[in-house]
Design a protein around this motif. Sequence first.
Motif, PDB file in Angstrom:
ATOM      1  N   VAL A  19      -2.091  -1.300  -3.731  1.00  0.00           N
ATOM      2  CA  VAL A  19      -2.561   0.022  -4.152  1.00  0.00           C
ATOM      3  C   VAL A  19      -1.364   0.940  -3.967  1.00  0.00           C
ATOM      4  N   PHE A  20      -0.720   1.288  -5.043  1.00  0.00           N
ATOM      5  CA  PHE A  20       0.540   2.026  -4.941  1.00  0.00           C
ATOM      6  C   PHE A  20       0.329   3.531  -4.882  1.00  0.00           C
ATOM      7  N   ASN A  21      -0.826   3.945  -5.343  1.00  0.00           N
ATOM      8  CA  ASN A  21      -1.078   5.385  -5.471  1.00  0.00           C
ATOM      9  C   ASN A  21      -2.588   5.578  -5.499  1.00  0.00           C
ATOM     10  N   PRO A  22      -3.116   6.633  -4.850  1.00  0.00           N
ATOM     11  CA  PRO A  22      -4.583   6.798  -4.845  1.00  0.00           C
ATOM     12  C   PRO A  22      -5.135   7.233  -6.197  1.00  0.00           C
ATOM     13  N   ILE A  23      -4.285   7.679  -7.107  1.00  0.00           N
ATOM     14  CA  ILE A  23      -4.763   8.071  -8.446  1.00  0.00           C
ATOM     15  C   ILE A  23      -4.627   6.858  -9.365  1.00  0.00           C
ATOM     16  N   TRP A  24      -5.763   6.397  -9.907  1.00  0.00           N
ATOM     17  CA  TRP A  24      -5.791   5.115 -10.613  1.00  0.00           C
ATOM     18  C   TRP A  24      -4.769   5.028 -11.751  1.00  0.00           C
ATOM     19  N   LEU A  81       0.863  -1.186   0.000  1.00  0.00           N
ATOM     20  CA  LEU A  81       0.000   0.000   0.000  1.00  0.00           C
ATOM     21  C   LEU A  81       0.896   1.232   0.000  1.00  0.00           C
ATOM     22  N   GLY A  82       0.721   2.116  -0.980  1.00  0.00           N
ATOM     23  CA  GLY A  82       1.642   3.244  -1.131  1.00  0.00           C
ATOM     24  C   GLY A  82       2.894   2.772  -1.844  1.00  0.00           C
ATOM     25  N   GLY A  83       3.959   3.565  -1.693  1.00  0.00           N
ATOM     26  CA  GLY A  83       5.230   3.143  -2.300  1.00  0.00           C
ATOM     27  C   GLY A  83       5.240   3.254  -3.810  1.00  0.00           C
ATOM     28  N   GLY A  84       4.378   4.122  -4.362  1.00  0.00           N
ATOM     29  CA  GLY A  84       4.308   4.281  -5.813  1.00  0.00           C
ATOM     30  C   GLY A  84       5.510   5.025  -6.376  1.00  0.00           C
ATOM     31  N   ASP A  85       5.380   5.345  -7.673  1.00  0.00           N
ATOM     32  CA  ASP A  85       6.479   5.992  -8.396  1.00  0.00           C
ATOM     33  C   ASP A  85       6.904   7.302  -7.735  1.00  0.00           C
ATOM     34  N   ASP A  86       5.942   7.966  -7.097  1.00  0.00           N
ATOM     35  CA  ASP A  86       6.208   9.267  -6.492  1.00  0.00           C
ATOM     36  C   ASP A  86       6.752   9.148  -5.069  1.00  0.00           C
ATOM     37  N   SER A  87       6.972   7.940  -4.582  1.00  0.00           N
ATOM     38  CA  SER A  87       7.319   7.796  -3.158  1.00  0.00           C
ATOM     39  C   SER A  87       8.820   7.717  -2.931  1.00  0.00           C
ATOM     40  N   LEU A  88       9.194   7.988  -1.706  1.00  0.00           N
ATOM     41  CA  LEU A  88      10.603   7.880  -1.318  1.00  0.00           C
ATOM     42  C   LEU A  88      10.975   6.434  -0.994  1.00  0.00           C
ATOM     43  N   ILE A  89      10.131   5.780  -0.199  1.00  0.00           N
ATOM     44  CA  ILE A  89      10.564   4.540   0.449  1.00  0.00           C
ATOM     45  C   ILE A  89      10.149   3.274  -0.296  1.00  0.00           C
ATOM     46  N   GLY A  90       9.287   3.414  -1.320  1.00  0.00           N
ATOM     47  CA  GLY A  90       8.768   2.228  -2.005  1.00  0.00           C
ATOM     48  C   GLY A  90       9.848   1.321  -2.558  1.00  0.00           C
ATOM     49  N   TYR A  94      -5.438  -2.766  -7.089  1.00  0.00           N
ATOM     50  CA  TYR A  94      -6.809  -2.361  -6.799  1.00  0.00           C
ATOM     51  C   TYR A  94      -6.950  -0.848  -6.776  1.00  0.00           C
ATOM     52  N   ILE A  95      -8.203  -0.429  -6.954  1.00  0.00           N
ATOM     53  CA  ILE A  95      -8.463   1.017  -7.036  1.00  0.00           C
ATOM     54  C   ILE A  95      -8.258   1.699  -5.673  1.00  0.00           C
ATOM     55  N   ASP A  96      -8.572   0.989  -4.602  1.00  0.00           N
ATOM     56  CA  ASP A  96      -8.314   1.539  -3.268  1.00  0.00           C
ATOM     57  C   ASP A  96      -8.180   0.402  -2.245  1.00  0.00           C
ATOM     58  N   PHE A  97      -7.856   0.775  -1.036  1.00  0.00           N
ATOM     59  CA  PHE A  97      -7.557  -0.206   0.010  1.00  0.00           C
ATOM     60  C   PHE A  97      -8.767  -1.087   0.351  1.00  0.00           C
ATOM     61  N   ASP A  98      -9.959  -0.468   0.464  1.00  0.00           N
ATOM     62  CA  ASP A  98     -11.149  -1.268   0.813  1.00  0.00           C
ATOM     63  C   ASP A  98     -11.434  -2.322  -0.252  1.00  0.00           C
ATOM     64  N   THR A  99     -11.230  -1.953  -1.512  1.00  0.00           N
ATOM     65  CA  THR A  99     -11.442  -2.918  -2.593  1.00  0.00           C
ATOM     66  C   THR A  99     -10.418  -4.044  -2.500  1.00  0.00           C
ATOM     67  N   LEU A 100      -9.202  -3.692  -2.142  1.00  0.00           N
ATOM     68  CA  LEU A 100      -8.165  -4.735  -1.981  1.00  0.00           C
ATOM     69  C   LEU A 100      -8.625  -5.785  -0.976  1.00  0.00           C
ATOM     70  N   ILE A 101      -9.094  -5.329   0.179  1.00  0.00           N
ATOM     71  CA  ILE A 101      -9.526  -6.271   1.225  1.00  0.00           C
ATOM     72  C   ILE A 101     -10.695  -7.123   0.709  1.00  0.00           C
ATOM     73  N   GLU A 102     -11.674  -6.433   0.144  1.00  0.00           N
ATOM     74  CA  GLU A 102     -12.882  -7.124  -0.336  1.00  0.00           C
ATOM     75  C   GLU A 102     -12.532  -8.208  -1.370  1.00  0.00           C
ATOM     76  N   GLU A 103     -11.725  -7.846  -2.336  1.00  0.00           N
ATOM     77  CA  GLU A 103     -11.415  -8.788  -3.431  1.00  0.00           C
ATOM     78  C   GLU A 103     -10.478  -9.901  -2.968  1.00  0.00           C
TER      79      GLU A 103
END
Length: 379
Positions: free
Chosen positions: A38-43, A10-19, A61-70
């Motif tokens: 979900v690496f970034n909140p922007i799809w 979760l997080g750690g996308g292209d724009d992140s420092l620590i990913g 996944y599009i967001d964290f809740d969807t990740l859990i659900e799926e």
Amino acid sequence: MSSKIRLGILGGGDDSLIGVLHRVASAMFDQFQLIGGVFNPIWDENIGFAKKIGIPTNRVYIDFDTLIEEELKLPENERMQVVTILTPNFLHFSMAKKLLENGFHVICEKPMTTSYEEAKILENILQKSNTIFAVTYTYTGYPMIRQMREMIANGVIGKVQKIDAQYYQGWINPIIHDKEKRASTWRLDPDKSGISCCIGDIGTHAFDMIEYLSGLKVNSVLADLNYLYSDNKMDIDGTVLIHCDDYVKGVIRTSQIATGEENNFTIQIYGEKAGLKWGQENPNKLYLLEDGKPLSVLKPGHTYNSELSLDGTKLPPGHPEGIFDSMGNIYKGIAKAIKKEPYNSGEFPTIVDGVRGMNFIEKVVESHQKGNVWIKLDQ
Ligand SMILES: NC(=O)c1ccc[n+]([C@@H]2O[C@H](COP(=O)([O-])OP(=O)(O)OC[C@H]3O[C@@H](n4cnc5c(N)ncnc54)[C@H](O)[C@@H]3O)[C@@H](O)[C@H]2O)c1
């Protein structure tokens, strides 16, 4: 099917420092396979990043809740087993809570939450679950840090009598001196970062390292923080005096406005018989100081090191290892715990360290706000 541990991020996308650090570290010992997240909140950025790093996109996944659900719809032997949280601090608690409640192992960046209360809630939930919770205090994975811990535990320096930790950076200078920038970075926004910037971000590393290395608990703190501008709500520099048991005293010196400093984290612990010194920017050297003797320099990979230290060295002596290896060692320990294999408690920090860290942050800020007074930590 791969026998590797199925990892989500979760997080750690292209724009992140620590990913990148977590991705490389998790792959280092061939124990984990990154299968989605979900690496970034922007799809577009989220999915674009997954394609860029070459992972299948069906479990991005599009967001964290969807990740859990799926993920919960999948059979257990296909589901993500562990999820790493690399988002800004304010998201750690809600994500970690839901992950624990649904049976996932959790690897969480520090500071673990934005408040001590949240941290204790997670600890309570964890006690009722059968999962592993690691907090990535990155620097505890260095081979010479592990060696320092073992040497202190084995009495090499004798009874500890003085502790000095310094963590100096200068990166916030261009932000803090610019009114617009200091109002817009998440690290200086209490709603996103918690009640502290400098102590929360790097002071916690120093605090955790002191307890990790010395085996002592910090009992009380007296802090003096600096905010530099009246419109800035978050500390960007701070000095903390510490008291441990048995007349052990010390200091934690932290700054993000130490101009020109990069990641200058050093720790010195002095005992009755000897002292040990280590610095993050030169992590393969551990200095042993003894009265009347020449300075000794210990290095990784040599048989004089402890089993715990050697377990974190992959190549023969003389092949420098760095921060990626340090985090890789932490992931290696977490993999052992998930697989229910034996491991040394020094291999990765747990929720206990995360809770201690949050208690430390709150007491430091309280000490400063009450006029630089001694405040006890919960024990
Ligand atoms: N262990 C260490 O030494 C160390 C070093 C740096 C940062 N950190 C910690 O790691 C965390 C992240 O720090 P950073 O510097 O990488 O931050 P960052 O701002 O550089 O990156 C944050 C990432 O999270 C993503 N994100 C934001 N909201 C999200 C959401 N709702 N869902 C999914 N992704 C989301 C962003 O797109 C970005 O990719 C912080 O808690 C920080 O304290 C730890």
